[in-house]
Write an enzyme that holds these catalytic residues in place. Structure first.
Site, PDB file in Angstrom:
ATOM      1  CG  ASN A   1      -6.626 -33.238  20.961  1.00 44.35           C
ATOM      2  OD1 ASN A   1      -7.854 -33.337  20.987  1.00 44.35           O
ATOM      3  ND2 ASN A   1      -5.978 -32.282  21.613  1.00 44.35           N
TER       4      ASN A   1
ATOM      5  CE  LYS B   1      -5.791 -29.301  19.192  1.00 47.40           C
ATOM      6  NZ  LYS B   1      -4.943 -28.152  19.385  1.00 47.40           N
TER       7      LYS B   1
ATOM      8  CG  HIS C   1      -4.470 -30.268  25.255  1.00 45.66           C
ATOM      9  ND1 HIS C   1      -4.591 -28.959  24.826  1.00 45.66           N
ATOM     10  CD2 HIS C   1      -3.940 -30.964  24.226  1.00 45.66           C
ATOM     11  CE1 HIS C   1      -4.152 -28.891  23.577  1.00 45.66           C
ATOM     12  NE2 HIS C   1      -3.756 -30.095  23.176  1.00 45.66           N
TER      13      HIS C   1
ATOM     14  CD  GLU D   1      -5.993 -26.460  22.336  1.00 42.54           C
ATOM     15  OE1 GLU D   1      -6.891 -27.314  22.270  1.00 42.54           O
ATOM     16  OE2 GLU D   1      -5.152 -26.284  21.424  1.00 42.54           O
TER      17      GLU D   1
ATOM     18  CD  GLU E   1       0.312 -31.812  23.087  1.00 42.29           C
ATOM     19  OE1 GLU E   1       0.200 -32.260  21.947  1.00 42.29           O
ATOM     20  OE2 GLU E   1      -0.633 -31.315  23.707  1.00 42.29           O
TER      21      GLU E   1
ATOM     22  N   GLY F   1      -0.561 -25.895  17.347  1.00 34.81           N
ATOM     23  CA  GLY F   1      -1.426 -25.220  16.381  1.00 34.81           C
ATOM     24  C   GLY F   1      -0.792 -23.996  15.739  1.00 34.81           C
TER      25      GLY F   1
ATOM     26  CB  SER G   1       3.241 -27.685  14.610  1.00 32.60           C
ATOM     27  OG  SER G   1       2.396 -26.627  15.043  1.00 32.60           O
TER      28      SER G   1
HETATM   29  C1  PEP Z   1      -2.490 -30.722  20.302  1.00 33.43           C
HETATM   30  O1  PEP Z   1      -3.417 -29.937  20.419  1.00 33.43           O
HETATM   31  O2  PEP Z   1      -2.335 -31.626  21.126  1.00 33.43           O
HETATM   32  C2  PEP Z   1      -1.579 -30.535  19.187  1.00 33.43           C
HETATM   33  C3  PEP Z   1      -0.420 -31.121  19.235  1.00 33.43           C
HETATM   34  O3  PEP Z   1      -2.012 -29.725  18.153  1.00 33.43           O
HETATM   35  P1  PEP Z   1      -1.254 -29.435  16.767  1.00 33.43           P
HETATM   36  O4  PEP Z   1      -0.721 -30.753  16.251  1.00 33.43           O
HETATM   37  O5  PEP Z   1      -2.288 -28.859  15.876  1.00 33.43           O
HETATM   38  O6  PEP Z   1      -0.141 -28.501  17.078  1.00 33.43           O
END
Ligand code: PEP
Length: 254
Positions: free
Chosen positions: A10, A12, A96, A98, A166, A172, A212
């Protein structure tokens, strides 16, 4: 039940066209297309069309990070499912954290997006996850099964669906769920999918872990029975990390 592992990056709101081309060139140089892992990159809208052309003939697939549920009309700033298909997308991320927490997307809106995306043949990466407060108050299972139950219905095409677990507190932040936590929640998700569809469908559905994921923790997470790949944010912006996670997934999930 054997499920082909699936890794999606992703991006972003990162990368200009020049950055994207350089990143794809590096990924192409390091990636083994025979790794036995499905791989997708979910780029910003502005990069979909050129990246679709760049990926043409490659085994890496293209995805978007959002979609509107209408096919056209006066929806300033939105992109329709048909537009994503025409740009070359096979996947779209929906729900997601976000989008849920920063942009206030509701379960009702998310449910409409899932239906609209599948209607034009897009595969949906459907994200669920609990906040830290929700985890600490023992509500993780209720939260993730609720998010699924309010958007995933038996009429959907299960073959066009991947679930991504997630945990919001892991996205993040550099804090990853332990393999034990990931496995526990993935098993809960698979049971819920079995209730909505049936156990055979649940057994075939891929459930990614996201939050992460890095080259150093991917193998342990991917070794869990119900973890079938990863949705990757930060680490997918560096070719070496992205490819090394794909290799870890190939080694652990296969
Ligand atoms: C994401 O935004 O889907 C995600 C998993 O981000 P990160 O790997 O940076 O935690």
């Amino acid at each position: 039940m054997s499920r082909k592992p699936f890794v999606a990056g992703n991006w972003k709101m990162h990368n200009t066209l020049a950055d994207a081309r350089a990143l794809m060139k590096d990924i192409r140089g390091q990636y083994d297309p025979e790794s036995g892992v499905d791989v997708a990159v979910c780029t910003p809208f502005t990069l979909l069309y050129p990246m679709g052309r760049e990926l043409d003939g490659m085994t890496i697939m293209l995805g978007a990070q959002n979609v509107h549920f209408e096919s056209k009309g006066a929806f300033t700033g939105e992109i329709s499912p048909e537009m994503l298909v025409h740009a070359g997308c096979k996947y779209v991320i929906i729900g997601h954290s976000e989008r849920r927490h920063v942009f206030g997307e509701t379960d009702e809106l998310i449910a409409k997006k899932v239906i609209a995306a599948q209607k034009v043949g897009l595969s949906v990466i459907f994200c669920v996850g609990e906040t830290l407060d929700e985890r600490e108050s023992g509500r993780t299972d209720e939260i993730v099964t609720g998010q699924i139950g309010r958007a995933i219905i038996a009429d959907l095409d299960a073959s066009l669906l991947t679930i991504a677990y997630e945990p919001v507190w892991a996205i993040g932040t550099g804090k990853t769920a332990s393999p034990e936590i990931a496995q526990e929640v993935h098993a809960v998700i698979r049971r819920k999918i079995g209730e909505i569809f049936d156990p055979a469908v649940a057994g075939a559905m891929r459930i990614q872990y996201g939050g992460s994921v890095k080259p150093g923790n991917a193998a342990d997470l991917m070794a869990c029975e119900d973890v079938d790949g990863a949705l990757i944010g930060g680490a997918c912006l560096a070719a070496r990390d992205f490819v090394s996670i794909i290799s870890a997934v190939a080694g652990s999930c296969a």
